[in-house]
Design an enzyme around this catalytic site. Structure first.
Site, PDB file in Angstrom:
ATOM      1  N   SER A 190       1.050  -1.213  -0.048  1.00 26.78           N
ATOM      2  CA  SER A 190      -0.026   0.048  -0.063  1.00 26.78           C
ATOM      3  C   SER A 190       0.790   1.166   0.030  1.00 26.78           C
ATOM      4  O   SER A 190       1.994   1.096  -0.202  1.00 26.78           O
ATOM      5  CB  SER A 190      -1.008   0.136   1.084  1.00 26.78           C
ATOM      6  OG  SER A 190      -1.950   1.029   1.229  1.00 26.78           O
ATOM      7  N   ASN A 191       0.262   2.377   0.256  1.00 23.40           N
ATOM      8  CA  ASN A 191       1.102   3.553   0.375  1.00 23.40           C
ATOM      9  C   ASN A 191       0.503   4.350   1.362  1.00 23.40           C
ATOM     10  O   ASN A 191      -0.716   4.092   1.949  1.00 23.40           O
ATOM     11  CB  ASN A 191       1.119   4.442  -0.950  1.00 23.40           C
ATOM     12  CG  ASN A 191      -0.457   4.522  -1.355  1.00 23.40           C
ATOM     13  OD1 ASN A 191      -1.164   5.459  -0.736  1.00 23.40           O
ATOM     14  ND2 ASN A 191      -0.968   4.003  -2.510  1.00 23.40           N
ATOM     15  N   PRO A 192       1.152   5.525   1.906  1.00 27.07           N
ATOM     16  CA  PRO A 192       0.620   6.303   3.248  1.00 27.07           C
ATOM     17  C   PRO A 192      -0.533   7.421   2.830  1.00 27.07           C
ATOM     18  O   PRO A 192      -0.693   8.126   3.633  1.00 27.07           O
ATOM     19  CB  PRO A 192       1.875   7.075   3.639  1.00 27.07           C
ATOM     20  CG  PRO A 192       2.733   7.127   2.484  1.00 27.07           C
ATOM     21  CD  PRO A 192       2.393   6.220   1.739  1.00 27.07           C
ATOM     22  N   SER A 193      -1.074   7.148   1.657  1.00 25.95           N
ATOM     23  CA  SER A 193      -2.339   8.313   1.370  1.00 25.95           C
ATOM     24  C   SER A 193      -3.251   8.161   2.614  1.00 25.95           C
ATOM     25  O   SER A 193      -3.811   7.169   3.008  1.00 25.95           O
ATOM     26  CB  SER A 193      -3.082   7.757   0.136  1.00 25.95           C
ATOM     27  OG  SER A 193      -4.342   8.654   0.050  1.00 25.95           O
TER      28      SER A 193
ATOM     29  N   ALA B  33      -4.605   7.306  -4.515  1.00 23.31           N
ATOM     30  CA  ALA B  33      -3.139   6.975  -4.564  1.00 23.31           C
ATOM     31  C   ALA B  33      -3.434   5.311  -5.076  1.00 23.31           C
ATOM     32  O   ALA B  33      -3.133   4.583  -3.992  1.00 23.31           O
ATOM     33  CB  ALA B  33      -2.492   7.407  -3.635  1.00 23.31           C
TER      34      ALA B  33
END
Ligand code: CTP
Length: 407
Positions: free
Chosen positions: A210-213, A277
């Site tokens: 995942s990503n930190p959005s 994102a």
């Protein structure tokens, strides 16, 4: 900054309105409060006067008063109706709604409301059985026909100790929604679809890529579009944010699910804003259960996810507006232009995620709005303010929003 009128009805939720008045003033607005005699039983005029630094208006029969600059506050309701740019009534009681719906003017507040030509928002609060009463519901329907907009009530715990549909929105939410409403109703009748947050691409029951959005930008866009009168659907990846008021929210986990939800709705949409994102790749295989850590030292094989925005760009019909985001490490206008062309977008919001207070998780963002017509550089703004600037700019696009009607 605006000149706002806060009308306060006689219900226990009036205590929240003191906080609301203070919040609006802190955001730079001038706030004048008008209380019904019943409201003054719950919170005193002095409370509001101290919090707003402005004269407080009350009973219709109060003797004339003078403001700081010598202005006459006699005929208070007419004076206030001329002074205010927008009004919010919080709490709006059953009695107040009934009076307004039938054009009665028994006190200063209802008299002001009849004399006022600007936009009025109503934030009801009452016992859930009162709210459900057909007489109240008929007043609500009538007032909606007149062009009044309702904010709440919402379900929750009530002063009586019961749970039900009759709770007033919180001061913070009302302050945000009131401000959103000040931008006008230019998206009235438009259908806006927003994607937000990260996607999670799992490879076992407890692990994912995942990503930190945080989703804050997409949620702000959805809320702003609602405030401007649009019918809004938000397709959100996993976030910790509450559903924005008035917005239809669908929560998904994976990019593939987000793609399906967007693709299904896209043909009916006027504006698509892709703020999510989306993970570009997903693990090729999913392992049932939890992989033991000793077994984790394998090469994770990836395959590409669908590019949701690019695919919608391919399907775009005349009149549909597509707005995408480009997160860049530093400002790279060339890559934004490339996206504009490759994905057939109408606008790219190019934001630099390298600086402090910008991009992922922050409450603020610095962006360039890139369109075929040119580039607009924006200063560091709150994500709510940036959301409005994006819709302001969308109006100028070929096929963009036209000013709508309503109060
Ligand atoms: N997007 C999408 N589906 C994807 C990937 C991206 O809808 N699978 C959307 C995003 O919501 C965003 C825009 O496309 O609006 C971002 O495009 P992308 O090409 O991913 O650009 P960057 O995130 O800036 O990354 P990069 O160019 O480095 O790949």
């Amino acid at each position: 900054m605006a000149r706002l009128v806060l009308g306060v009805g006689g219900g226990i939720a009036a205590f929240k309105s003191a906080h609301l008045a203070s919040l609006l003033r802190k955001r730079g607005h001038r706030v004048r409060v008008i209380l019904t005699p019943a409201a003054a039983q719950f919170v005193t005029p002095l409370t509001f006067e101290s919090l707003t630094g402005e004269p407080v208006y009350g009973d219709l029969w109060d003797p004339p008063r003078y403001g700081d600059d010598g202005e006459i506050l006699g005929e208070a309701h007419i004076h206030l109706a001329r002074w205010g740019e927008a009004a919010l009534v919080a709490p709006a009681t059953a009695d107040l709604l009934g009076q307004l719906a039938s054009g009665q003017a028994r006190d200063g507040l209802t008299t002001f409301l009849l004399a006022f030509g600007g936009p009025v928002l109503l934030a009801p609060a009452m016992h859930h059985r009162m709210w459900a009463h057909p007489a109240v519901q008929e007043s609500v329907a009538r007032l909606q026909r007149f062009g009044y907009r309702f904010l709440g009530p919402v379900a929750g715990s009530l002063a009586s100790g019961e749970e039900g549909w009759g709770r007033m929105l919180e001061a913070q939410e009302l302050a945000d929604l009131f401000e959103d409403h000040l931008h006008g109703r230019d998206l009235q009748g438009k259908r806006v679809l927003v994607t937000a947050g990260p996607t999670q691409e799992p490879f076992d029951a407890v692990r994912h890529i995942s990503n930190p959005s945080s989703g804050k930008m997409g949620y702000a866009l959805a809320q702003a579009a609602f405030g401007r009168g649009a019918q809004v659907v938000l397709i959100s990846g996993p976030t910790c944010l509450p559903d924005p008021y008035g917005v239809e929210v669908h929560r998904v986990q994976r990019a593939e699910e987000m793609y399906q939800e967007v693709a299904r709705r896209f043909p009916e949409v006027d504006i698509l804003v892709a703020a999510a994102a989306v993970a570009d790749h997903r693990p090729k295989e999913f392992h049932e259960g939890k992989i033991r850590k000793e077994d984790l030292l394998f090469q994770l094989e990836l395959e590409p996810n669908p590019d949701i925005l690019k695919e919608m760009g391919r399907r775009k019909k005349k009149g549909q507006i597509l707005i995408g985001f480009a997160a860049e490490w530093g400002m790279d206008e060339g890559s934004a232009r490339k996206k504009l062309l490759e994905k057939r977008l109408d606008m790219v919001v190019l934001n630099d995620v390298s600086g402090p207070g910008e991009g992922f998780r922050a409450d603020t963002n610095r962006a360039f709005l890139v369109t075929a017509q040119g580039v607009q550089e924006l200063p560091l703004l709150s994500k709510r303010e940036l959301a409005h600037r994006i819709f302001d700019a969308a109006k100028d696009l070929p096929g963009g929003g036209r000013p709508g009607g309503g109060r």
